[in-house]
Design a protein around this motif. Structure first.
Motif, mmCIF file in Angstrom:
data_model
loop_
_atom_site.group_PDB
_atom_site.id
_atom_site.type_symbol
_atom_site.label_atom_id
_atom_site.label_comp_id
_atom_site.label_asym_id
_atom_site.label_seq_id
_atom_site.Cartn_x
_atom_site.Cartn_y
_atom_site.Cartn_z
ATOM 1 N N GLN A 115 -2.323 0.164 -14.619
ATOM 2 C CA GLN A 115 -3.623 -0.220 -15.157
ATOM 3 C C GLN A 115 -4.370 0.989 -15.705
ATOM 4 O O GLN A 115 -4.253 2.091 -15.179
ATOM 5 C CB GLN A 115 -4.487 -0.852 -14.061
ATOM 6 C CG GLN A 115 -3.860 -2.046 -13.398
ATOM 7 C CD GLN A 115 -4.652 -2.495 -12.182
ATOM 8 O OE1 GLN A 115 -5.375 -1.721 -11.558
ATOM 9 N NE2 GLN A 115 -4.502 -3.767 -11.834
ATOM 10 N N ARG A 116 -5.188 0.721 -16.732
ATOM 11 C CA ARG A 116 -6.139 1.716 -17.216
ATOM 12 C C ARG A 116 -7.524 1.109 -17.117
ATOM 13 O O ARG A 116 -7.761 -0.002 -17.594
ATOM 14 C CB ARG A 116 -5.844 2.139 -18.659
ATOM 15 C CG ARG A 116 -6.767 3.282 -19.127
ATOM 16 C CD ARG A 116 -6.312 3.869 -20.453
ATOM 17 N NE ARG A 116 -6.232 2.880 -21.511
ATOM 18 C CZ ARG A 116 -7.271 2.456 -22.243
ATOM 19 N NH1 ARG A 116 -8.482 2.921 -22.012
ATOM 20 N NH2 ARG A 116 -7.086 1.569 -23.195
ATOM 21 N N TRP A 117 -8.404 1.811 -16.471
ATOM 22 C CA TRP A 117 -9.774 1.365 -16.250
ATOM 23 C C TRP A 117 -10.717 2.230 -17.061
ATOM 24 O O TRP A 117 -10.452 3.418 -17.283
ATOM 25 C CB TRP A 117 -10.153 1.492 -14.776
ATOM 26 C CG TRP A 117 -9.437 0.542 -13.857
ATOM 27 C CD1 TRP A 117 -8.104 0.545 -13.545
ATOM 28 C CD2 TRP A 117 -10.015 -0.533 -13.121
ATOM 29 N NE1 TRP A 117 -7.822 -0.469 -12.665
ATOM 30 C CE2 TRP A 117 -8.978 -1.133 -12.383
ATOM 31 C CE3 TRP A 117 -11.309 -1.025 -13.001
ATOM 32 C CZ2 TRP A 117 -9.197 -2.217 -11.539
ATOM 33 C CZ3 TRP A 117 -11.533 -2.108 -12.163
ATOM 34 C CH2 TRP A 117 -10.481 -2.704 -11.441
ATOM 35 N N ARG B 86 0.821 -1.206 0.000
ATOM 36 C CA ARG B 86 0.000 0.000 0.000
ATOM 37 C C ARG B 86 0.856 1.257 0.000
ATOM 38 O O ARG B 86 1.957 1.234 0.521
ATOM 39 C CB ARG B 86 -0.923 0.007 1.225
ATOM 40 C CG ARG B 86 -1.825 -1.186 1.346
ATOM 41 C CD ARG B 86 -2.907 -1.110 0.357
ATOM 42 N NE ARG B 86 -3.803 -2.289 0.466
ATOM 43 C CZ ARG B 86 -5.008 -2.287 0.011
ATOM 44 N NH1 ARG B 86 -5.500 -1.238 -0.574
ATOM 45 N NH2 ARG B 86 -5.746 -3.365 0.106
ATOM 46 N N PRO B 87 0.334 2.329 -0.555
ATOM 47 C CA PRO B 87 -1.009 2.506 -1.092
ATOM 48 C C PRO B 87 -1.057 2.160 -2.573
ATOM 49 O O PRO B 87 -0.042 2.229 -3.270
ATOM 50 C CB PRO B 87 -1.266 4.013 -0.896
ATOM 51 C CG PRO B 87 0.094 4.629 -1.096
ATOM 52 C CD PRO B 87 1.064 3.617 -0.506
ATOM 53 N N ALA B 88 -2.242 1.786 -3.058
ATOM 54 C CA ALA B 88 -2.485 1.734 -4.499
ATOM 55 C C ALA B 88 -2.767 3.172 -4.912
ATOM 56 O O ALA B 88 -3.462 3.903 -4.203
ATOM 57 C CB ALA B 88 -3.681 0.834 -4.810
ATOM 58 N N LEU B 89 -2.206 3.578 -6.028
ATOM 59 C CA LEU B 89 -2.326 4.971 -6.458
ATOM 60 C C LEU B 89 -3.342 5.087 -7.581
ATOM 61 O O LEU B 89 -3.297 4.310 -8.537
ATOM 62 C CB LEU B 89 -0.967 5.488 -6.910
ATOM 63 C CG LEU B 89 0.161 5.353 -5.873
ATOM 64 C CD1 LEU B 89 1.494 5.774 -6.470
ATOM 65 C CD2 LEU B 89 -0.154 6.157 -4.635
ATOM 66 N N VAL B 90 -4.237 6.041 -7.463
ATOM 67 C CA VAL B 90 -5.290 6.246 -8.464
ATOM 68 C C VAL B 90 -5.237 7.693 -8.932
ATOM 69 O O VAL B 90 -5.206 8.616 -8.113
ATOM 70 C CB VAL B 90 -6.683 5.946 -7.868
ATOM 71 C CG1 VAL B 90 -7.770 6.165 -8.908
ATOM 72 C CG2 VAL B 90 -6.747 4.540 -7.298
ATOM 73 N N GLN B 91 -5.222 7.865 -10.240
ATOM 74 C CA GLN B 91 -5.306 9.192 -10.850
ATOM 75 C C GLN B 91 -6.209 9.072 -12.060
ATOM 76 O O GLN B 91 -5.810 8.502 -13.078
ATOM 77 C CB GLN B 91 -3.918 9.702 -11.268
ATOM 78 C CG GLN B 91 -3.943 11.063 -11.930
ATOM 79 C CD GLN B 91 -4.351 12.173 -10.968
ATOM 80 O OE1 GLN B 91 -3.897 12.202 -9.835
ATOM 81 N NE2 GLN B 91 -5.205 13.053 -11.406
#
Length: 122
Positions: free
Chosen positions: A100-102, A67-72
């Motif tokens: 990753q791309r979501w 951790r942490p997982a990073l989100v942008q």
């Protein structure tokens, strides 16, 4: 962009070593998966088959999200540590970053970055 609960469910499945189930639940049908700079593997079914093949070679596997997982926005970066005990008695420890791309709640593209020397069992 995945909502935080979606990302947590994804990470929890991987940490439970339910990799194929995580792919089935969260990858888009036409998802592209890359390892380092290799050509992509295309399709959720292809990714599921690969996970089953890896698990078939292992006596045990442990997965841990550092951790942490990073989100942008639509992009997520997760640092993973995987430990494998292979059927032949050897072991492998790998650390990698998954980029990753979501699109909404589905993972559509993922690239794993790691040192390939880690793949050599000890």
């Amino acid at each position: 962009m995945p909502i935080p609960e979606t990302l947590e469910r994804f990470i929890a499945l991987v940490e439970a070593d339910a990799h194929a189930e995580a792919v089935e639940a969260f990858y888009a049908p036409d998802a592209a998966v890359h390892e380092n700079q290799s050509p992509p593997r295309i399709g959720r079914d292809t990714a599921i088959a690969r996970e089953h093949a890896i698990h078939a070679k292992a006596r045990a596997m442990r997965s841990h999200c550092v951790r942490p997982a990073l989100v942008q926005g639509d992009h997520v970066a997760i640092r993973w540590v995987f430990e494998f005990e292979w059927l032949d008695g050897t072991a492998t420890r790998m650390e990698e970053v998954a980029w990753q791309r979501w699109e909404g709640e589905r993972l559509v593209a993922e690239t794993f970055f790691y040192d390939p020397a880690q793949r050599t069992p000890r």
